[in-house]
Design an enzyme around this catalytic site. Structure first.
Site, PDB file in Angstrom:
ATOM      1  N   CYS A 292       0.820  -1.223   0.000  1.00 12.47           N
ATOM      2  CA  CYS A 292       0.000   0.000   0.000  1.00 12.47           C
ATOM      3  C   CYS A 292       0.853   1.273   0.000  1.00 12.47           C
ATOM      4  O   CYS A 292       0.637   2.180  -0.811  1.00 12.47           O
ATOM      5  CB  CYS A 292      -0.964  -0.013   1.173  1.00 12.47           C
ATOM      6  SG  CYS A 292      -0.205   0.061   2.808  1.00 12.47           S
ATOM      7  N   HIS A 340      -2.473   1.368   6.948  1.00 10.69           N
ATOM      8  CA  HIS A 340      -2.881   1.244   5.547  1.00 10.69           C
ATOM      9  C   HIS A 340      -3.071   2.634   4.968  1.00 10.69           C
ATOM     10  O   HIS A 340      -3.402   3.579   5.683  1.00 10.69           O
ATOM     11  CB  HIS A 340      -4.174   0.436   5.409  1.00 10.69           C
ATOM     12  CG  HIS A 340      -4.499   0.064   3.999  1.00 10.69           C
ATOM     13  ND1 HIS A 340      -3.747  -0.852   3.275  1.00 10.69           N
ATOM     14  CD2 HIS A 340      -5.462   0.504   3.149  1.00 10.69           C
ATOM     15  CE1 HIS A 340      -4.252  -0.966   2.052  1.00 10.69           C
ATOM     16  NE2 HIS A 340      -5.295  -0.143   1.962  1.00 10.69           N
ATOM     17  N   HIS A 352      -5.789   1.812  -4.207  1.00 10.52           N
ATOM     18  CA  HIS A 352      -4.890   1.271  -3.183  1.00 10.52           C
ATOM     19  C   HIS A 352      -4.506  -0.163  -3.519  1.00 10.52           C
ATOM     20  O   HIS A 352      -5.137  -0.823  -4.352  1.00 10.52           O
ATOM     21  CB  HIS A 352      -5.540   1.348  -1.792  1.00 10.52           C
ATOM     22  CG  HIS A 352      -6.676   0.380  -1.585  1.00 10.52           C
ATOM     23  ND1 HIS A 352      -6.902  -0.269  -0.397  1.00 10.52           N
ATOM     24  CD2 HIS A 352      -7.659  -0.055  -2.420  1.00 10.52           C
ATOM     25  CE1 HIS A 352      -7.969  -1.048  -0.495  1.00 10.52           C
ATOM     26  NE2 HIS A 352      -8.442  -0.932  -1.709  1.00 10.52           N
TER      27      HIS A 352
END
Length: 378
Positions: A292, A340, A352
């Site tokens: 990510c 994240h 993402h």
């Protein structure tokens, strides 16, 4: 009794006995060989019985699949935490290696300089020895030639200055060399610690992913499909709840008085968009796979704005903006531990790299708990 009557009586007794035997429950019968009139063998009980159908396993209830989904989310979140730790350790080892290379170059230069200074000091000592070991000051004081007084005084002063400078320079170089050597030793120790942290994080990542894959492998195909549908339902529910807060309307109102995206932000979004469909791989920064923060950091590097490598450092170091003021290119940080990150692309969506087993994709910005928003080009 006549012969005919005795025959009828015997037949009647035979019938009664036969009925009596058949009426007794649990009576076992031996197999009787077929007579000449029936040459085929009697069918066995096992051959004539129909095999029992295999019972169809009961489907796993949705409530149980929800528990599986929650467990998987927990395992992948733990893997994400460890991935951030791995990436942080990787970044530290990279920086430490660069610093060590610079220190090595500096210490090498200092050693050469120190050797030159020592050679100069040795040359001065040899010159003094050639002058019968008499120091310049003594020769100056014993000189009886007035004409050479001025020249001698100047030479003596210059010589004293040169000697003092030589000693001071030697002392300075020795101190710098010791400092850099000690610094290098400390950095080597830190580098080893960072490498151990990196190895430990890698082990945790692999273990959590293995546990998740093992858990998923126990599900039948239809159960996996239902699990995927439950995930989609949960994402839609979360996104709807987020949109119901009116965040997009507030964002649109804010956009009336602010630019929607900078040129750098648009370039970062274009980079992220070009990576759609590429697999998630922990620790990856492209070009074929990403995690990510690898995706977001590389997107902004491509836009000419280097940012921290990990989502946690992106949250710590980059300027924060209100979620109602976010614009394309901003980074949305998720979960309370900032483990994240996704790139906002407008219209309530992000790009993402979700987790192992998934690919870079477009998702609703509100499908996960939002910690906050940061802006690399504030």
């Amino acid at each position: 009794m006549g012969r005919g009557q005795r025959g009828l009586l015997a037949a009647a007794v035979t019938v009664v006995c036969a009925v009596t035997v058949l009426a007794v429950p649990g009576t076992a019968f031996a197999s009787v060989p077929a007579g000449p009139a029936d040459p085929s063998p009697a069918p066995s009980a096992s051959a004539s019985a129909t095999p029992a159908p295999t019972p169809t396993p009961a489907p796993v209830p949705d409530a149980e699949l929800e528990k599986v989904r929650a467990r998987l989310d927990g395992l992948y979140h733990d893997a994400a935490v460890a991935t951030d730790a791995y990436n942080a350790a990787e970044e530290k080892t990279r920086k430490q290696s660069v610093q060590l290379a610079r220190l090595e170059k500096r210490t090498d230069t200092a050693r050469k300089k120190l050797a030159e200074l020592k050679d100069q000091a040795g040359a001065a000592a040899r010159a003094q020895y050639r002058d019968s070991g008499m120091p310049p000051m003594a020769r100056f004081l014993l000189s009886d030639n007035p004409e050479h007084f001025a020249d001698g005084a100047g030479t003596l002063l210059n010589g004293a200055r040169a000697t003092k400078k030589l000693i001071a320079e030697t002392d300075r170089v020795e101190r710098e060399l010791k400092r850099d050597t000690d610094d290098a030793a400390a950095r080597w120790k830190k580098l080893e610690r960072d490498r151990k942290d990196k190895a430990a994080a890698q082990k945790t990542i692999q273990a959590r992913i293995k546990d998740a894959e093992k858990l998923e492998s126990r599900l039948e195909k239809k159960e996996k499909e239902r699990l995927a549908e439950l995930e989609r339902q949960a994402a839609r529910k979360a996104q709807t709840a987020w949109l119901d807060t009116g965040v997009l309307k507030k964002e649109a109102d804010a956009a009336k008085s602010a630019a929607t995206a900078t040129s750098a932000g648009a370039k970062a979004v274009a980079f992220a968009t070009a990576q759609l469909g590429k697999p998630y791989v922990w620790g990856a920064e492209g070009p074929d796979s990403f995690d990510c923060s690898g995706l977001t950091s590389q997107a902004w590097a491509d836009a000419g704005t280097p940012i921290p490598r990990t989502s946690q450092e992106q949250w710590k170091q980059l300027p924060h903006v209100d979620v109602t003021e976010m614009r394309p290119g901003d980074l949305v940080i998720y979960f309370a531990d900032a483990t994240h990150v996704g790139m906002y692309v407008g219209d309530g969506k992000i790009i993402h790299a979700p987790r192992p087993g998934r690919t870079v994709t477009v998702a609703g910005a509100g499908t996960m708990p939002i910690l906050g928003v940061v802006r690399p080009d504030a």
